[in-house]
Each structure stands twice: as C-alpha cells, then as structure tokens.
Design a protein around this motif. Structure first.
Motif, PDB file in Angstrom:
ATOM      1  N   UNK A 124       0.862  -1.300   0.520  1.00  0.00           N
ATOM      2  CA  UNK A 124      -0.728  -0.072   0.077  1.00  0.00           C
ATOM      3  C   UNK A 124       0.691   1.046   0.450  1.00  0.00           C
ATOM      4  N   UNK A 125      -0.146   2.206   0.462  1.00  0.00           N
ATOM      5  CA  UNK A 125       0.719   3.977   0.075  1.00  0.00           C
ATOM      6  C   UNK A 125      -0.044   4.446   1.523  1.00  0.00           C
ATOM      7  N   UNK A 126       1.592   5.017   1.996  1.00  0.00           N
ATOM      8  CA  UNK A 126       0.401   5.961   3.328  1.00  0.00           C
ATOM      9  C   UNK A 126       0.917   7.581   2.757  1.00  0.00           C
ATOM     10  N   UNK A 127      -0.090   8.194   3.310  1.00  0.00           N
ATOM     11  CA  UNK A 127       0.463   9.813   3.184  1.00  0.00           C
ATOM     12  C   UNK A 127       1.144  10.300   3.878  1.00  0.00           C
ATOM     13  N   UNK A 130      -3.543   5.955   2.721  1.00  0.00           N
ATOM     14  CA  UNK A 130      -3.831   6.760   1.035  1.00  0.00           C
ATOM     15  C   UNK A 130      -4.523   4.893   0.781  1.00  0.00           C
ATOM     16  N   UNK A 131      -4.106   3.596   0.998  1.00  0.00           N
ATOM     17  CA  UNK A 131      -4.796   2.487  -0.382  1.00  0.00           C
ATOM     18  C   UNK A 131      -3.600   1.830   0.264  1.00  0.00           C
ATOM     19  N   UNK A 132      -4.784   0.469   0.038  1.00  0.00           N
ATOM     20  CA  UNK A 132      -4.431  -0.924   1.300  1.00  0.00           C
ATOM     21  C   UNK A 132      -3.585  -2.149  -0.307  1.00  0.00           C
ATOM     22  N   UNK A 133      -3.686  -3.204  -0.429  1.00  0.00           N
ATOM     23  CA  UNK A 133      -3.608  -4.143  -1.416  1.00  0.00           C
ATOM     24  C   UNK A 133      -4.894  -5.090  -0.778  1.00  0.00           C
TER      25      UNK A 133
END
Length: 187
Positions: A49-52, A62-65
């Motif tokens: 995923x991605x963090x802000x 921000x997002x996760x698999x």
C-alpha cells in the motif's frame, strides 16, 4: 512568470526521494514548507500500500492491497489497491487551509495521481493553490499513460509551471536545479 515546479517520471524512479532532498535544502535555506508526500508501505519486501505523510510527520493510509473498501464506504480502486479516500482527505485537506500563513511559502504535493484524484475536494484545493498568490507548489505528477488525467494535463499546460522529467540517470543531479527554480518562483 514561473510559479510552480513539478516532477514527473516513471514509477519508482525516485521522485519522492528527490522531493525530500529539495525540501531539506529549502528548509536549510530558511524557506517555509508545508504539505505531504506519499510513501510506499512494504511487508516482507512486498508493497502492500501507500501512506500519506505530512511534512510535520503525521501519517495516514492512502491505499492498501485488498478486495474491498473499508466498511460502509464507496470503493475506489487503482489496480490491486483500494483507496481510503476518507483517511486521505482527513489528513491532507486541512493542510491546504493553513498554507501560505506568514508570507510566501512552498506547498509540497507528492503526488497528484489517480488515487488522489478520486477526491473532488482535493482537485478543488489544488486548483485554488495553483492560482494562489502566496504559495508556490513543489509537486509530482505521473507520466502520461492511458487515459489522460484532467488535472494533471491542466498542470502540464500551465504557463507558470516548470516540469522536470526525472530519470535514474539524472535524478541525483537535479536537486540544485529544482531548488534554483523554486527560489525563482518565490521572488
């Protein structure tokens, strides 16, 4: 007149790392910075995923698999990633309300991509910031691929924006050039 600086390049080329280096240089030069960057989240060597992360160190998803959106929320998806729009907006949108306090400053937006553009509120405040007289943006945008992203193409077309193409070959040499461009924006 130059007002904003954006970096573009292939995924994984080092845009975020370059943004962080430029921020360090600007802060050491006494420039006020606000904003956020996006960071990969990895588990056992695999991106999940991605963090802000705000420049003040606050962090949010921000997002996760995954296969589904958080309970009770509309699903926003980019490939295998489910975007947590609520988390993104709750962390990022307040940053825009506080920008530009205390004179000219640089607002960091890493990045303006598919995931972030699910937020209509984000699109609105980015457009307002682009037109602001008290703030210059240091941002990242994706390379054109597939269906054009409206706001990204607007940014590319603006006369007051300089876009740097980042590659593995030039990324280490670009820091000083980007810092110089940002200083020009702040004049």
């Amino acid at each position: 007149m130059l007002k904003h600086v954006f970096l573009t390049g292939s995924p994984g080329v080092g845009k975020t790392t370059l943004v962080q280096k430029v921020c360090e240089s600007m802060v050491s030069g006494g420039v006020s910075l606000q904003g956020f960057y996006t960071e990969e989240l990895r588990e056992r060597g695999r991106r999940v995923g991605f963090d802000v992360v705000t420049l003040a160190g606050e962090r949010g998803a921000l997002s996760r698999v995954g296969n589904e959106a958080p309970a009770g929320r509309r699903e926003y998806r980019v490939g295998q990633y489910v975007v947590d729009l609520s988390s993104f907006e709750n962390l990022v949108l307040p940053l825009f309300r506080n920008m530009g306090e205390g004179g000219r400053s640089v607002f960091v937006i890493d990045e303006i991509g598919k995931m972030e553009l699910f937020s209509q509120s984000f699109i609105r405040v980015v457009r307002q910031t682009l037109d602001s007289s008290t703030c210059s943006i240091l941002g990242t945008i994706p390379v054109p691929k597939g269906k054009p992203l409206g706001l990204v193409e607007e940014i590319r077309a603006r006369k007051d924006v300089k876009v740097f193409m980042v590659t593995k070959e030039n990324r280490d040499a670009l820091t000083d050039e980007i810092v110089s461009a940002l200083k020009e924006c702040l004049k």
